[in-house]
Write an enzyme that holds these catalytic residues in place. Structure first.
Site, mmCIF file in Angstrom:
data_model
loop_
_atom_site.group_PDB
_atom_site.id
_atom_site.type_symbol
_atom_site.label_atom_id
_atom_site.label_comp_id
_atom_site.label_asym_id
_atom_site.label_seq_id
_atom_site.Cartn_x
_atom_site.Cartn_y
_atom_site.Cartn_z
ATOM 1 N N HIS A 215 8.496 -7.025 47.918
ATOM 2 C CA HIS A 215 9.361 -7.728 46.974
ATOM 3 C C HIS A 215 9.590 -9.151 47.473
ATOM 4 O O HIS A 215 9.761 -9.380 48.668
ATOM 5 C CB HIS A 215 10.699 -6.997 46.860
ATOM 6 C CG HIS A 215 11.821 -7.851 46.347
ATOM 7 N ND1 HIS A 215 12.778 -8.395 47.195
ATOM 8 C CD2 HIS A 215 12.146 -8.252 45.101
ATOM 9 C CE1 HIS A 215 13.644 -9.093 46.473
ATOM 10 N NE2 HIS A 215 13.290 -9.024 45.211
ATOM 11 N N HIS B 87 24.529 5.328 49.303
ATOM 12 C CA HIS B 87 24.707 6.735 48.955
ATOM 13 C C HIS B 87 23.725 7.639 49.696
ATOM 14 O O HIS B 87 23.928 8.853 49.762
ATOM 15 C CB HIS B 87 24.567 6.930 47.439
ATOM 16 C CG HIS B 87 23.246 6.504 46.888
ATOM 17 N ND1 HIS B 87 22.870 5.183 46.789
ATOM 18 C CD2 HIS B 87 22.208 7.227 46.412
ATOM 19 C CE1 HIS B 87 21.658 5.107 46.260
ATOM 20 N NE2 HIS B 87 21.225 6.334 46.020
#
Length: 299
Positions: free
Chosen positions: A104, A174
């Site tokens: 990215h 998470h």
């Protein structure tokens, strides 16, 4: 401050990267120019089912509006209600071969204005590597190239700041695990004046091809099996989770009424999720977690 020079650089960066990737892959990228009804537009360059890239995109966007989206004011609440102008290049590449990492890149410029106040501007961006079957040589090369891009604009301290920011940012809270092996990430950059910040941003953008191309050139012909493709699809799920839950660029694009097809071009084409899956100890899959998905000083 010269936003026109930033736009020219970003368009040239997109064109240069896409040309190099087309040469590497052997197939052309699709070009899709678009306009945003609320103001601005962009150019999406996309490849699907290439000879090497399963999916990849390199976007240029230049948008403006009368009010700042929530994602842009979350860390700068004093700018709420201001008009804005945002431009950038955002790139995500998903090779088919699981021995070649996803990558990215993003470089961007943002300006907020109000009639009775001075304009506020900043740069942001960075790049990060997300391998599935990593090779230490490749990871060290990527980080060394990132470091060399930053050193002229603040030395080792600035590199450490931006490198560690990347480790914190590309982290799935998470899951309590990093998305990949990191690289560079910075935002709200305006210290030292416009020319210094623009130069650092250009250096990061220009470092992308030297950081990534040598890795995929080395690994493109590595053989692989369906088990490795299956693990790649599983790990790609983490990429999707991060982009949809945490990524500021994705949230800004969607909240500002951007073009959904271009914003979500970063999504991988084949993804899998499993319930409470863990790799077997001692396997190459476990090595990714044990040896690479931990913040390290790679250079």
């Amino acid at each position: 401050m010269d936003s026109a020079a930033v736009k020219t650089y970003l368009l040239d960066l997109q064109a240069g990267i896409v040309a190099a990737l087309e040469t590497f892959d052997g197939k052309p990228f699709r070009t899709d120019a678009w306009e945003r009804p609320a103001g601005g537009g962009g150019i999406t360059r996309l490849i699907e089912e290439g000879d090497f890239f399963e999916r990849g995109g390199c976007n240029f966007s230049h948008v403006m509006g009368d009010g700042m989206p929530a994602s842009a004011t979350a860390h700068r609440p004093e700018l709420a209600g201001r008009a804005f102008e945002a431009m950038g290049v955002s790139l995500v590449l998903h090779p088919r071969n699981p021995h070649c990492p996803t990558v990215h890149l993003n470089v961007r410029f943002f300006q907020a204005t109000a009639a009775d106040k001075a304009a506020v501007w900043w740069f942001g961006g960075g790049m990060d590597l997300t391998p599935y079957y990593p090779v230490e040589e490749d990871v060290r090369h990527f980080h060394a190239t990132c470091r060399d891009a930053v050193l002229p604009y603040g030395g080792e301290a600035e590199y450490r700041r931006i490198k560690e920011w990347c480790d914190r940012y590309f982290f799935l809270k998470h899951r309590n695990e990093p998305r990949g092996v990191g690289g560079l990430f910075f935002d709200d950059l305006n210290e030292g004046g416009f020319e210094r910040c623009f130069a650092l941003t250009r250096s990061v953008g220009d470092a992308f091809l030297p950081a990534y191309l040598p890795i995929i050139e080395r690994r493109r012909n590595t053989s692989y099996c369906e088990t490795e493709r299956d693990f790649q699809a599983y790990r790609r799920g983490r990429y999707v989770e991060f982009n949809l839950v945490f990524d500021r660029g994705t949230l800004f694009g969607l909240q500002s009424g951007g073009r959904t097809e271009s914003i979500l071009m970063s999504m991988p084409p084949i993804v899998k999720w499993r319930y409470d899956w863990h790799p077997q100890p001692g396997t190459p899959e476990a090595r990714l977690y044990d040896d690479f998905l931990v913040p390290k000083d790679w250079v």
